[in-house]
Design an enzyme around this catalytic site. Structure first.
Site, PDB file in Angstrom:
ATOM      1  N   GLU A 108      -1.085   1.276  -5.268  1.00 33.00           N
ATOM      2  CA  GLU A 108      -1.623   2.463  -5.522  1.00 33.00           C
ATOM      3  C   GLU A 108      -0.351   2.204  -6.641  1.00 33.00           C
ATOM      4  OE1 GLU A 108      -1.326   2.048  -2.557  1.00 33.00           O
ATOM      5  OE2 GLU A 108      -3.605   3.037  -1.940  1.00 33.00           O
ATOM      6  N   TRP A 112      -0.643   7.137  10.317  1.00 31.24           N
ATOM      7  CA  TRP A 112      -1.847   6.493   9.520  1.00 31.24           C
ATOM      8  C   TRP A 112      -2.941   6.533  10.909  1.00 31.24           C
ATOM      9  CZ3 TRP A 112       2.971   2.782   8.810  1.00 31.24           C
ATOM     10  CH2 TRP A 112       2.357   2.149   9.716  1.00 31.24           C
ATOM     11  N   ASN A 132       0.813  -1.105   0.134  1.00 29.01           N
ATOM     12  CA  ASN A 132      -0.004   0.295   0.159  1.00 29.01           C
ATOM     13  C   ASN A 132       1.069   1.394   0.036  1.00 29.01           C
ATOM     14  OD1 ASN A 132      -3.116   1.542  -0.104  1.00 29.01           O
ATOM     15  ND2 ASN A 132      -1.639   2.225   1.773  1.00 29.01           N
ATOM     16  N   TYR A 146       0.537  10.030   4.826  1.00 31.94           N
ATOM     17  CA  TYR A 146       0.277  10.593   6.561  1.00 31.94           C
ATOM     18  C   TYR A 146       1.622  11.340   6.799  1.00 31.94           C
ATOM     19  CZ  TYR A 146      -1.989   5.538   5.112  1.00 31.94           C
ATOM     20  OH  TYR A 146      -2.229   4.200   4.405  1.00 31.94           O
ATOM     21  N   ARG A 147       1.062  11.978   7.498  1.00 31.94           N
ATOM     22  CA  ARG A 147       2.110  12.856   8.059  1.00 31.94           C
ATOM     23  C   ARG A 147       2.902  11.926   8.522  1.00 31.94           C
ATOM     24  NH1 ARG A 147      -2.536  15.870  11.102  1.00 31.94           N
ATOM     25  NH2 ARG A 147      -1.485  14.572  13.252  1.00 31.94           N
ATOM     26  N   ASP A 169      -3.511  22.006  10.416  1.00 34.06           N
ATOM     27  CA  ASP A 169      -4.356  20.833   9.561  1.00 34.06           C
ATOM     28  C   ASP A 169      -5.356  21.536   8.375  1.00 34.06           C
ATOM     29  OD1 ASP A 169      -4.320  18.072   8.202  1.00 34.06           O
ATOM     30  OD2 ASP A 169      -4.351  17.668  10.142  1.00 34.06           O
TER      31      ASP A 169
END
Ligand code: FMN
Ligand code: MN
Length: 523
Positions: free
Chosen positions: A270, A193, A175, A179-180, A319
């Site tokens: 992906e 995540w 995958n 995710y920061r 954010d």
């Protein structure tokens, strides 16, 4: 021709006049964010938001240039995916889906990889690539990267545009998710995540297995993410030990970077999506220290692991909702090896009050997913997720209504679709409403509803970034049935006609309009 790497993409941006190089020295701490925010919110001659992509060539404290805002306009999003209109991508997907017709949406998506034509787009593993030009096992120092602190109350510096690669322990599939990562020190970061995302499921699956092997209560391990919600409770230490491999690619070709944010079904890699989007396979190389493959042409690769039994406070972080997301417990990423190209470019983004770069990525997702949504919701005509609705707060959908109660059926269908389950408010209108015209939507929706009758509440999972829900990740959602009500739905009053001038008068005025317009000074 597909972009092979970030550099070809940069060259294309430059040729298209879409890139500005900045030679003035700037600080990755706050300053780059302030500059980028102003650029994102500047308007062009037509009044559209989104200034150019920016390459900061002199970032204070680092040798590396910083690329930001690469996707930050509708035009650049089209350039990134090499189409004249995002509907072309949707059209290609639709053509694919029409090849055979298995029953449901999931069945169709599942068969995607099996289609012969798809074979062309499968990732290829090659023996080496530019990302291996420099390999560092020792003296790894994340602090040498020009990692941004975006907003004053952020907990620190965050890697904001990482392609995080993990492997499903059951299927072996990889995958790639964005995710920061909060930098804790030279060799560790947070790994944000969120619970409903695919890598979090990979992590939980390892917890389940670990718990099984060590004869511990699997429920304890499986539920760990939930038990630690809200950051108020630290896990009891009853977690199985073990490691999970993780690799992070920073600075990849635009199709891959984009595919890391696409809410694809977990079964589809992906890497394949990126290959499909750019119509050429992604080339992968094996990692040095972990059992994963990364894009061969990535600028920077971080290899490492997360410990199954280690969680640490992550955040706050300014954010894309326009608010800080609150601190919470997340796994910790330990770097074991860094590989990078010669003179690597550090790619990043900022999120904050919209519109910013992620708005255009989100809009591309909206366009590309519309035909996929239509497979399960055939009455769907169009959708709009207004940028200020920050994607999970508001979805406006128009439908072709053919039976009573259909608007509510559509809401429930949307709440059952992948990440669309997070949608806090769904407004359903009839097909004659242009959902892209917010003025028209406000006029029609609010005229057409009796709120108590037409609003439907439900409970379920909500976005981790929702700060208003009763509990983290769990709360209520609202659907507004703003379609015209039918007698078969219990509405027995007459429904008024909408106002429109008659054809005869319009023609009459049309014929005099040149003269009148001159007198009135209107164009
Ligand atoms: C700039 C940017 C940052 C993001 N940061 C996060 C994040 O920190 N955590 C997260 O769970 N999702 C984040 N997302 C959303 C995910 O990338 C998105 O939900 C994606 O579909 C996840 O991939 P997955 O379905 O393979 O888990 C971010 C998206 C963008 C565009
Ligand atoms: Mn995924």
């Amino acid at each position: 021709m597909a972009y092979d790497d970030l550099r070809e993409w940069l060259a294309a941006l430059e040729r298209a006049g879409e890139l500005k190089r900045i030679k003035t020295e700037v600080d990755p701490v706050l300053e780059i964010a302030e500059i980028t925010d102003r650029v994102s919110k500047s308007r062009d001659r037509q009044g559209n938001y989104g200034g150019p992509a920016l390459l900061f060539e002199r970032a204070k404290g680092s040798e590396m240039p910083v690329l930001i805002n690469q996707f930050g306009s509708e035009r650049r999003m089209r350039l990134a995916l090499e189409v004249d209109s995002l509907d072309q991508v949707a059209e290609r997907i639709r053509a694919f889906m029409d090849v055979k017709s298995p029953q449901g949406f999931i069945d169709k998506v599942k068969m995607l990889p099996m289609l012969a034509e798809m074979g062309k787009f499968f990732p290829k593993t090659v023996s080496t690539g530019p990302c291996k030009q420099n390999i560092r096992h020792d003296g790894v120092d994340l602090l040498q990267l020009p990692i941004l602190q975006c907003w004053p109350k952020d907990a620190g510096r965050f890697i904001t545009l990482p392609c995080v690669i993990t492997r499903d322990p059951n299927s072996g599939k990889r995958n790639v998710g964005m995710y920061r990562m909060q930098v804790y020190d030279s060799g560790t970061t947070g790994m944000h995540w969120q619970r409903q995302k695919v890598a979090a499921e990979h992590y939980r699956e390892r917890l389940r297995r670990g718990a099984g092997n060590q004869n511990r209560d699997p429920g304890v391990a499986v539920d760990v993410m939930a038990r630690t919600s809200g950051g108020s409770r630290i896990p009891s230490g009853n977690l199985p030990s073990g490691k999970m491999d993780v690799a992070v690619a920073i600075g990849t070709d635009p199709a891959l970077t984009f595919s890391a944010i696409v809410p694809a079904p977990p079964d589809i890699e992906e890497y394949l999506i990126a290959g499909f989007l750019r119509q050429r396979p992604i080339e992968l190389v094996k990692c040095e220290t972990v059992d994963l493959e990364v894009p061969a042409s990535a600028e920077i690769v971080l290899e490492g692991y997360v410990n199954l039994d280690e969680l640490r406070m992550e955040g706050p972080f300014g954010d894309h909702t326009g608010f800080y997301s609150l601190e919470d417990l997340y796994p910790v990423f330990h770097v074991t090896c860094v590989t990078h190209r010669n003179n690597p470019i550090y790619a990043t983004t900022i999120v904050g009050k919209p519109p910013q770069e992620d708005a255009y990525m989100g809009k591309a997702v909206e366009r590309i997913f519309l035909p996929l949504m239509k497979l399960t919701i055939p009455e769907l005509v169009d959708i709009n997720l207004p940028i200020e609705g920050v994607f999970h707060n508001l979805m406006i959908v128009s439908i072709r209504k053919s039976y009573p109660g259909q608007a509510r059926k559509v809401m429930n269908a949307i709440w059952s679709l992948g990440q669309a389950m997070f949608t806090k408010c769904i407004m359903v209108v009839d097909e004659d409403v242009d959902v892209q015209n917010l003025g028209e939507v406000v006029l029609k929706v609010l005229n057409n509803i009796d709120p108590e009758r037409d609003i439907q509440f439900t409970l379920g999972p909500v976005d981790s970034l929702d700060h208003a829900s009763r509990l983290p990740d769990f709360g209520s959602k609202m659907g507004i049935d703003a379609t015209r009500k039918w007698s078969t739905e219990g509405f027995t009053r007459p429904w008024p006609d909408e106002i429109a001038m008659d054809e005869k008068t319009r023609t009459l005025v049309d014929n005099k309009w040149k003269l009148l317009a001159r007198e009135l000074g209107i164009k």
